[in-house]
Design a protein around this motif. Structure first.
Motif, PDB file in Angstrom:
ATOM      1  N   TRP A  41       8.022   7.044  -1.679  1.00  0.00           N
ATOM      2  CA  TRP A  41       7.066   6.469  -0.728  1.00  0.00           C
ATOM      3  C   TRP A  41       7.177   4.947  -0.679  1.00  0.00           C
ATOM      4  N   HIS A  42       7.663   4.348  -1.756  1.00  0.00           N
ATOM      5  CA  HIS A  42       7.784   2.898  -1.836  1.00  0.00           C
ATOM      6  C   HIS A  42       9.245   2.451  -1.742  1.00  0.00           C
ATOM      7  N   ALA A  43      10.016   3.172  -0.948  1.00  0.00           N
ATOM      8  CA  ALA A  43      11.439   2.867  -0.810  1.00  0.00           C
ATOM      9  C   ALA A  43      11.683   1.522  -0.135  1.00  0.00           C
ATOM     10  N   ASN A  44      10.763   1.097   0.715  1.00  0.00           N
ATOM     11  CA  ASN A  44      10.915  -0.192   1.388  1.00  0.00           C
ATOM     12  C   ASN A  44       9.524  -0.713   1.773  1.00  0.00           C
ATOM     13  N   ALA A  45       9.489  -1.924   2.314  1.00  0.00           N
ATOM     14  CA  ALA A  45       8.201  -2.550   2.639  1.00  0.00           C
ATOM     15  C   ALA A  45       7.447  -1.771   3.711  1.00  0.00           C
ATOM     16  N   ALA A  46       8.159  -1.198   4.668  1.00  0.00           N
ATOM     17  CA  ALA A  46       7.489  -0.443   5.740  1.00  0.00           C
ATOM     18  C   ALA A  46       6.799   0.800   5.187  1.00  0.00           C
ATOM     19  N   SER A  47       7.485   1.539   4.340  1.00  0.00           N
ATOM     20  CA  SER A  47       6.864   2.746   3.792  1.00  0.00           C
ATOM     21  C   SER A  47       5.758   2.387   2.801  1.00  0.00           C
ATOM     22  N   SER A  48       5.911   1.305   2.037  1.00  0.00           N
ATOM     23  CA  SER A  48       4.828   0.866   1.148  1.00  0.00           C
ATOM     24  C   SER A  48       3.594   0.481   1.946  1.00  0.00           C
ATOM     25  N   GLY A  49       3.795  -0.202   3.065  1.00  0.00           N
ATOM     26  CA  GLY A  49       2.667  -0.556   3.925  1.00  0.00           C
ATOM     27  C   GLY A  49       1.947   0.670   4.438  1.00  0.00           C
ATOM     28  N   LEU A  50       2.705   1.690   4.816  1.00  0.00           N
ATOM     29  CA  LEU A  50       2.097   2.935   5.290  1.00  0.00           C
ATOM     30  C   LEU A  50       1.324   3.636   4.179  1.00  0.00           C
ATOM     31  N   TRP A  52      -0.158   2.219   1.605  1.00  0.00           N
ATOM     32  CA  TRP A  52      -1.409   1.478   1.395  1.00  0.00           C
ATOM     33  C   TRP A  52      -2.379   1.684   2.542  1.00  0.00           C
ATOM     34  N   ASP A  53      -1.877   1.743   3.763  1.00  0.00           N
ATOM     35  CA  ASP A  53      -2.721   2.021   4.925  1.00  0.00           C
ATOM     36  C   ASP A  53      -3.436   3.357   4.761  1.00  0.00           C
ATOM     37  N   LEU A  54      -2.696   4.377   4.399  1.00  0.00           N
ATOM     38  CA  LEU A  54      -3.281   5.713   4.228  1.00  0.00           C
ATOM     39  C   LEU A  54      -4.198   5.788   3.010  1.00  0.00           C
ATOM     40  N   THR A  55      -3.857   5.062   1.954  1.00  0.00           N
ATOM     41  CA  THR A  55      -4.709   5.047   0.763  1.00  0.00           C
ATOM     42  C   THR A  55      -6.069   4.426   1.068  1.00  0.00           C
ATOM     43  N   ILE A  56      -6.049   3.299   1.760  1.00  0.00           N
ATOM     44  CA  ILE A  56      -7.310   2.647   2.123  1.00  0.00           C
ATOM     45  C   ILE A  56      -8.117   3.523   3.070  1.00  0.00           C
ATOM     46  N   ALA A  57      -7.445   4.159   4.030  1.00  0.00           N
ATOM     47  CA  ALA A  57      -8.137   5.075   4.948  1.00  0.00           C
ATOM     48  C   ALA A  57      -8.733   6.258   4.189  1.00  0.00           C
ATOM     49  N   ALA A  58      -8.013   6.782   3.195  1.00  0.00           N
ATOM     50  CA  ALA A  58      -8.519   7.905   2.403  1.00  0.00           C
ATOM     51  C   ALA A  58      -9.753   7.507   1.593  1.00  0.00           C
TER      52      ALA A  58
END
Length: 104
Positions: A41-50, A52-58
């Motif tokens: 999930w943390h393979a690159n900055a774009a996927s890490s951002g996603l 964190w986005d989903l974690t905060i939304a959850a």
């Protein structure tokens, strides 16, 4: 059942099945390695951002679910929490909306 509730139910089902297909595919290719999946999930900055986005939304969804369950006494709302963290926001949010749209 109203068209709105049916829409939320359909989205909850889709939100459970579609992401799970990808998770199960990944597990099939890599074994049941949760830490490996988190690394992927943390393979690159774009996927890490996603992530964190989903974690905060959850987290925000969980706070709302808890507040609504306590406020209304509709404890079935709590089903959205394991759906959110066990499957994803794509299931937990429409599930909560489905439950909340039920007539009293």
């Amino acid at each position: 059942m109203s068209p709105l509730r049916l829409t939320f139910l359909a989205l909850a089902i889709w939100g459970a099945i579609h992401p799970m297909w990808y998770f199960l595919t990944w597990f099939g290719e890599n074994g049941f390695d949760l830490l490996g999946m988190v690394d992927a999930w943390h393979a690159n900055a774009a996927s890490s951002g996603l992530v964190w986005d989903l974690t905060i939304a959850a987290i925000a969804l969980t706070v709302w679910v808890l507040a609504e369950a306590v406020r209304t006494g509709r404890w079935s709302y709590l089903l959205a929490i394991p759906a959110t963290f066990g499957i994803g926001v794509s299931c937990g949010l429409p599930l909560m909306l489905f439950l909340r749209a039920k007539p009293h």
